[in-house]
Enzyme design. Structure first.
Site, short mmCIF file in Angstrom:
data_model
loop_
_atom_site.label_atom_id
_atom_site.label_comp_id
_atom_site.label_asym_id
_atom_site.label_seq_id
_atom_site.Cartn_x
_atom_site.Cartn_y
_atom_site.Cartn_z
N LYS A 131 -19.69 19.70 44.60
CA LYS A 131 -20.27 20.02 43.28
C LYS A 131 -19.17 19.91 42.23
O LYS A 131 -18.02 20.31 42.46
CB LYS A 131 -20.86 21.42 43.27
CG LYS A 131 -21.97 21.63 44.30
CD LYS A 131 -22.68 22.96 44.13
CE LYS A 131 -21.76 24.15 44.28
NZ LYS A 131 -21.08 24.21 45.60
N HIS A 150 -23.25 29.79 38.47
CA HIS A 150 -22.27 30.86 38.63
C HIS A 150 -22.50 31.96 37.61
O HIS A 150 -21.62 32.79 37.37
CB HIS A 150 -20.84 30.32 38.48
CG HIS A 150 -20.48 29.32 39.52
ND1 HIS A 150 -20.60 27.96 39.30
CD2 HIS A 150 -20.03 29.46 40.79
CE1 HIS A 150 -20.22 27.32 40.39
NE2 HIS A 150 -19.87 28.20 41.31
N GLY A 171 -47.42 48.95 38.87
CA GLY A 171 -47.27 48.38 37.54
C GLY A 171 -48.30 47.34 37.15
O GLY A 171 -48.14 46.69 36.12
#
Length: 571
Positions: free
Chosen positions: A104, A218, A386
């Site tokens: 990468k 990241h 919820g």
């Protein structure tokens, strides 16, 4: 603290856990740390080695094994592996045709893989590199670093893994990898940053109602912060940006919908359909649409979209089976096939519209529910899951649509919508109440009599008790319905009460608010015990709001005595 990583050696411990879960497939070398596949295809002549910072799992380690990678070098969280890890992993995995590194495009990764490659060449081991740089957000002519490498790494590793098992050479794999990278672009968005393991706080803050557009894996901030659009509009914008940047090529595409760690499968599957529709509308053929979490950013709440233009044979490489921890979805569509159709049942005959009817009650209740939906949701989050506010509002919207399209009476439309289409616990129970209230509405559209409403409320209460067993004091909707029914019964038996509906609404409000002092005995609120104390039951409040709407419609002179809906639905 919102994570459960070990205080020491977290990455090594996780690597050991992966190998333990896949015994016989993976082995761990602890010093330096790398993981190696134990079951390589005998036809493979080139080893595939990748790696990077941890926190992106299942990236890299999930594709370790036959049909994937031969070795993976995990760095510390969001930190590149050091060159010794890469060098020793590559030397251990190397085959007769050498080693291909899949890297990468991050500075630390690039430098450490390059140093490892130099050391391998010094040892006489053939080595080449495929650099993945698919991130659209960092595509800038002013950058010397170039685009980041993100989720397209999964596509590269999967296609190269299948090709390597077919005996492809180092040169062939390198060329294929470079082509896949050139044909791929990605973009990511986030609604919440990942939790930093160091500070145990979000890495950055976002205002409510905003998104960071163009985030990195990241946890890097996006290229801009935008007001949060509807999900369909967001997918459309991301699709447009990707297609504008993607080089021209075949119309057949692979679309990867990738979760960033905290995005649910439910969301990713839905986004995949939206993306597929957007691509099809633009004349492209999404022959492979793959939702899932493949390249995470710890627990970031967000997702990325990756598009890869598919050259001939690439789809078959993707669908080649693997023996890896991560089982990638393998759509059965042949290239160019249309997406699987969605079957829809034949339309039922439209119900015969009732003449007149209490449509005004439906409209008033719909307005009230819309105003307090968020309040009800917040209360339900404190005592349940919820979903109550959204379920109630969704059921009312269905009822309004039904009444608009068929002319069905307002309360009858509420009954049909809640009984047939609203799930959960409260939806069908409200449907029973609406069903009995519908019987009290005169066909000529006039006001229901107190006697009819009293009978309907009592019948609804009895039906709900038979089904769910709730009684007053259990902290449920019955705590508002029972006093309202009793008030109406008393008004029916009295001589010309001044405002029976207003009095019934007041009784319902008192009953609903009193649930804040009760320890729930039924429903999901019963699971949280004393945590529910101090919180009024949302279902009981919704019943009170219904009787308030009745009073507003039929007793406008006295209804102003009642509190505002927003007042009774907040703590």
């Amino acid at each position: 603290m919102s994570h459960f990583l070990p205080e020491t050696d977290a990455v090594l411990t996780a690597a050991r856990g992966l190998a333990q879960a896949h015994a016989g497939l993976i082995e761990v070398n602890s010093s330096p740390l790398y993981l190696r596949a134990r079951d390589a295809d005998p036809a493979r002549t080139v080893a595939l080695v990748s790696g990077g910072g941890s926190g992106h799992e299942p990236l890299h380690t999930g594709l370790l094994g036959r049909g994937g990678l031969d070795a993976v070098c995990p760095g510390e969280i969001f930190a590149s592996p050091h060159n010794r890890q890469i060098y020793e992993a590559s030397a251990a995995a190397a085959k007769s045709g050498g080693v291909l590194h899949i890297v990468k495009n991050y500075t630390g990764d690039v430098i450490n893989f390059q140093i490892a490659a130099e050391r391998l060449r010094h040892d006489g081991i053939p080595v080449a590199t495929v650099l993945v740089d698919d991130d659209l957000a960092t595509d800038s002519a002013d950058s010397a670093t170039g685009r980041r490498g993100t989720a397209a790494t999964v596509v590269v590793e999967k296609l190269l893994g299948a090709a390597a098992d077919r005996g492809a050479t180092l040169e062939e794999l390198t060329e294929l990898g470079q082509q896949v990278v050139a044909h791929s672009r990605s973009i990511a968005v986030a609604a919440r940053a990942q939790t930093s393991p160091t500070t145990v706080k979000p890495a950055f803050e976002l205002d409510e109602g905003t998104l960071d557009y163009g985030v990195g894996i990241h946890g890097e901030r996006g290229i801009r912060t935008i007001a949060r659009p509807a999900t369909g509009d967001l997918v459309r914008r991301m699709t447009d940006d990707l297609l504008d940047a993607l080089p021209e090529g075949p119309d057949e595409v692979l679309a990867l919908v990738n979760g960033l760690g905290a995005t649910t499968e439910l969301e990713l599957n839905a986004i995949a359909v939206l993306l597929s529709d957007e691509l099809t509308a633009r004349g492209l053929r999404p022959v492979l649409v793959v939702p899932g979490t493949f390249t995470a950013a710890l627990d970031m709440a967000g997702f990325s979209l990756t598009l890869t233009r598919l050259e001939e044979g690439w789809a078959e490489l993707w669908t080649t089976p693997t023996r890896t921890p991560l089982v990638l979805p393998r759509p059965s569509l042949a290239p160019g096939s249309p997406a699987a159709p969605v079957s829809t049942p034949a339309s039922a005959p439209a119900p015969t519209p009732r003449q007149g009817g209490d449509r005004a009650l439906l409209d008033r209740y719909a307005l009230t529910v819309t105003q307090v939906r968020d309040n009800l949701t917040k209360l339900d989050q404190l005592v349940g899951d919820g979903d109550f506010g959204d379920n109630l509002a969704g059921g009312v919207r269905r009822a309004v649509k039904l009444a608009d399209e068929t002319g069905t009476d307002g309360t009858a439309a509420l009954a049909e919508a809640f009984l047939n289409d609203v799930g959960g616990t409260s939806g069908p129970l409200f449907g029973l109440l609406f069903q009995h209230l519908a019987a009290a509405s005169p066909a000529d559209g006039g006001a229901p009599t107190v006697a009819a409403l009293a009978e309907a409320a009592a019948a609804g209460h009895a039906a709900i008790h038979r089904v769910g067993g709730a009684v007053p004091g259990d902290c449920t909707l019955v705590d508002a319905l029972a006093p309202a029914a009793e008030s109406l019964a008393a008004s029916r038996d009295a001589d010309a009460p001044e405002a029976p509906l207003t009095e019934a609404a007041q009784a319902a409000i008192r009953g609903a608010l009193a649930t804040a002092s009760l320890r729930p005995r039924r429903g999901r609120a019963s699971y949280v015990g004393d945590h529910a104390l101090g919180v009024p039951d949302p279902g009981a409040l919704a019943v009170a709001l219904l009787f308030m709407a009745l009073a507003d419609i039929h007793e406008p002179a006295t209804a102003p005595r009642l509190p505002a809906p927003g007042h009774i639905t907040v703590l």
